[in-house]
Design a protein around this motif. Structure first.
Motif, PDB file in Angstrom:
ATOM      1  N   VAL A  35      54.256  49.051  40.197  1.00  0.00           N
ATOM      2  CA  VAL A  35      53.710  48.534  40.011  1.00  0.00           C
ATOM      3  C   VAL A  35      53.773  47.521  41.564  1.00  0.00           C
ATOM      4  O   VAL A  35      52.471  46.430  41.877  1.00  0.00           O
ATOM      5  CB  VAL A  35      53.507  48.141  38.942  1.00  0.00           C
ATOM      6  CG1 VAL A  35      52.589  46.893  38.761  1.00  0.00           C
ATOM      7  CG2 VAL A  35      53.099  49.634  37.817  1.00  0.00           C
ATOM      8  N   HIS A  43      47.639  44.978  47.125  1.00  0.00           N
ATOM      9  CA  HIS A  43      47.108  46.748  45.926  1.00  0.00           C
ATOM     10  C   HIS A  43      46.164  45.042  44.887  1.00  0.00           C
ATOM     11  O   HIS A  43      46.816  44.627  44.393  1.00  0.00           O
ATOM     12  CB  HIS A  43      47.537  47.679  45.689  1.00  0.00           C
ATOM     13  CG  HIS A  43      47.799  48.244  46.905  1.00  0.00           C
ATOM     14  ND1 HIS A  43      46.837  49.522  46.955  1.00  0.00           N
ATOM     15  CD2 HIS A  43      48.875  48.537  47.868  1.00  0.00           C
ATOM     16  CE1 HIS A  43      47.042  49.973  48.022  1.00  0.00           C
ATOM     17  NE2 HIS A  43      48.196  49.354  48.411  1.00  0.00           N
ATOM     18  N   LYS A  44      45.073  45.476  44.096  1.00  0.00           N
ATOM     19  CA  LYS A  44      44.512  44.998  42.908  1.00  0.00           C
ATOM     20  C   LYS A  44      44.523  45.958  42.430  1.00  0.00           C
ATOM     21  O   LYS A  44      44.215  47.277  42.370  1.00  0.00           O
ATOM     22  CB  LYS A  44      43.442  44.569  43.498  1.00  0.00           C
ATOM     23  CG  LYS A  44      43.406  43.416  45.033  1.00  0.00           C
ATOM     24  CD  LYS A  44      43.909  42.272  44.785  1.00  0.00           C
ATOM     25  CE  LYS A  44      42.994  41.056  45.572  1.00  0.00           C
ATOM     26  NZ  LYS A  44      44.038  39.823  46.064  1.00  0.00           N
ATOM     27  N   GLY A  45      44.092  45.270  41.112  1.00  0.00           N
ATOM     28  CA  GLY A  45      44.055  45.943  39.793  1.00  0.00           C
ATOM     29  C   GLY A  45      44.175  45.399  38.514  1.00  0.00           C
ATOM     30  O   GLY A  45      44.787  44.154  38.517  1.00  0.00           O
ATOM     31  N   THR A  46      43.697  45.433  37.516  1.00  0.00           N
ATOM     32  CA  THR A  46      43.438  44.346  35.813  1.00  0.00           C
ATOM     33  C   THR A  46      43.368  46.014  34.845  1.00  0.00           C
ATOM     34  O   THR A  46      43.252  47.181  35.016  1.00  0.00           O
ATOM     35  CB  THR A  46      42.437  44.798  35.252  1.00  0.00           C
ATOM     36  OG1 THR A  46      42.017  43.600  37.420  1.00  0.00           O
ATOM     37  CG2 THR A  46      41.709  43.579  34.777  1.00  0.00           C
ATOM     38  N   ILE A  47      44.138  45.702  34.049  1.00  0.00           N
ATOM     39  CA  ILE A  47      44.660  46.368  32.682  1.00  0.00           C
ATOM     40  C   ILE A  47      44.162  45.499  31.721  1.00  0.00           C
ATOM     41  O   ILE A  47      44.237  44.447  30.959  1.00  0.00           O
ATOM     42  CB  ILE A  47      45.975  46.763  32.543  1.00  0.00           C
ATOM     43  CG1 ILE A  47      46.670  47.387  33.240  1.00  0.00           C
ATOM     44  CG2 ILE A  47      46.142  46.969  31.102  1.00  0.00           C
ATOM     45  CD1 ILE A  47      48.704  48.170  33.521  1.00  0.00           C
ATOM     46  N   ASP A  57      45.752  40.530  35.637  1.00  0.00           N
ATOM     47  CA  ASP A  57      45.361  41.025  36.965  1.00  0.00           C
ATOM     48  C   ASP A  57      46.905  41.756  37.621  1.00  0.00           C
ATOM     49  O   ASP A  57      47.556  41.365  36.881  1.00  0.00           O
ATOM     50  CB  ASP A  57      44.480  40.273  37.700  1.00  0.00           C
ATOM     51  CG  ASP A  57      45.296  38.854  38.210  1.00  0.00           C
ATOM     52  OD1 ASP A  57      44.349  37.699  38.132  1.00  0.00           O
ATOM     53  OD2 ASP A  57      46.691  38.845  37.415  1.00  0.00           O
ATOM     54  N   GLU A  58      46.372  41.793  38.334  1.00  0.00           N
ATOM     55  CA  GLU A  58      47.701  42.197  39.041  1.00  0.00           C
ATOM     56  C   GLU A  58      48.535  41.247  39.717  1.00  0.00           C
ATOM     57  O   GLU A  58      50.417  41.608  38.980  1.00  0.00           O
ATOM     58  CB  GLU A  58      47.513  43.203  41.051  1.00  0.00           C
ATOM     59  CG  GLU A  58      46.938  41.676  42.012  1.00  0.00           C
ATOM     60  CD  GLU A  58      45.799  41.899  41.993  1.00  0.00           C
ATOM     61  OE1 GLU A  58      45.137  41.602  41.292  1.00  0.00           O
ATOM     62  OE2 GLU A  58      45.198  40.878  42.177  1.00  0.00           O
TER      63      GLU A  58
END
Lengths: 232, 80
Positions: A35, A43-47, A57-58
């Motif tokens: 991660v 890279h982007k991502g949200t949980i 967010d990332e």
């Protein structure tokens, strides 16, 4: 089932659980490092935690990853190693005492236990359980002194017992004192105390690994010593 | 000190509450360790390395709580 068979099963189950626990640690850490790398590479991502409503967010996730790996994950798996060891040690004592209950001949029992028991083996089980429970509240060096008295295994050695005492004291501080070393930790750890009273306990990777290795070694040695003794 | 895979300067991450850390490729770890040892910076290196998307293996140098991230960053920046 013979006592040798019981000890063999107990040893194998514990070693298997210790390996599984360490694999969980290594694989989970690896996943978090992935991660961090993914974020590092843009890279982007949200949980979103549906239960708490918390969203990260990332960037926040990469920061949390380090805390999760070196803090929560190391602590949780370390505690699990110690828990597995305690379970093995007390199960070992229990099955040995059940086979050789003569060591408990001076122990007292409430008559109610005799009346409630279906047979002699249930009475022995009740006495053994009470004795193991009593011992569980003692310091770890007392466990091994007792074990040596009843079984004469000749292991673990003093150095290993002292290291186990510090490991257990670390676990106790993590569980009962929010991860802060206190006078109890220092007292139980003696010359092997890694932290002073009031300091936050840390679990560097080599310590985490060495603790797992020591526990694994002691489990194998105790079981093998018991099996050899019974076989001769 | 430049990260050989990204060609960007190595940096000390201070995100989160776990203490600062440095991510570096496995090929560069020996140089990073030598630098930290020479400056009496305490650390431990992850025992495993992870490769994402076929890129070089990367591992983490953990500096731990209480470490002076700014000072370590200066040391990295001043190194060739």
């Amino acid at each position: 089932m013979t006592l040798i068979d019981e000890i063999t099963l107990l040893r194998n189950a514990c070693l298997s659980s210790l390996d599984a626990s360490h694999n969980y640690y290594a694989h989970t850490k690896g996943a978090w490092r992935l991660v961090q790398q993914m974020v590092w590479q843009g890279h982007k991502g949200t949980i979103r935690n549906q239960a708490t409503g918390n969203t990260v967010d990332e960037t926040e996730l990469a920061g949390l990853a380090q805390e999760y790996v070196t803090g929560y994950l190391a602590s949780a798996t370390f505690q699990h190693f110690v828990s597995l060891f305690e379970q093995f040690a007390f199960d070992f004592l229990r099955i040995w005492l059940t086979e050789y209950p003569g060591a408990l001949s001076e122990n007292q029992l409430e008559f109610r236990n005799v009346l409630d028991a279906a047979d002699k083996s249930e009475i022995i089980a009740a006495v053994v359980q009470k004795e193991v429970h009593r011992l569980s509240y003692k310091r770890i060096d007392k466990w091994f002194a007792y074990l040596e008295e009843i079984a004469g295994l000749g292991c673990p050695n003093l150095d290993q017992i002292q290291r186990l005492a510090e490991i257990k004291a670390s676990r106790d501080a993590l569980v009962h004192n929010n991860g802060i070393a206190n006078s109890i930790y220092v007292g139980k750890s003696k010359s092997l105390a890694r932290f002073v009273d009031g300091a936050r306990l840390e679990l560097p990777q080599n310590y985490h690994r060495d603790s797992w290795q020591l526990i694994r070694q002691v489990v194998a040695d105790m079981a093998d010593a018991g099996i050899n003794k019974l076989g001769n | 000190m430049i990260d050989r895979s990204t060609k960007k300067p190595l940096y000390v991450s201070t995100d989160g509450n776990a203490g600062p850390y440095i991510m570096a490729t496995v090929q560069q770890i020996a140089s990073v360790r030598k630098l930290l040892d020479a400056n009496n910076i305490s650390y431990w290196v992850d025992e495993d390395a992870v490769s994402f998307d076929g890129k070089p293996y990367v591992t983490v140098v953990n500096l731990g709580h209480g470490s002076d991230a700014e000072n370590v960053q200066k040391i990295l920046d001043n190194a060739s």
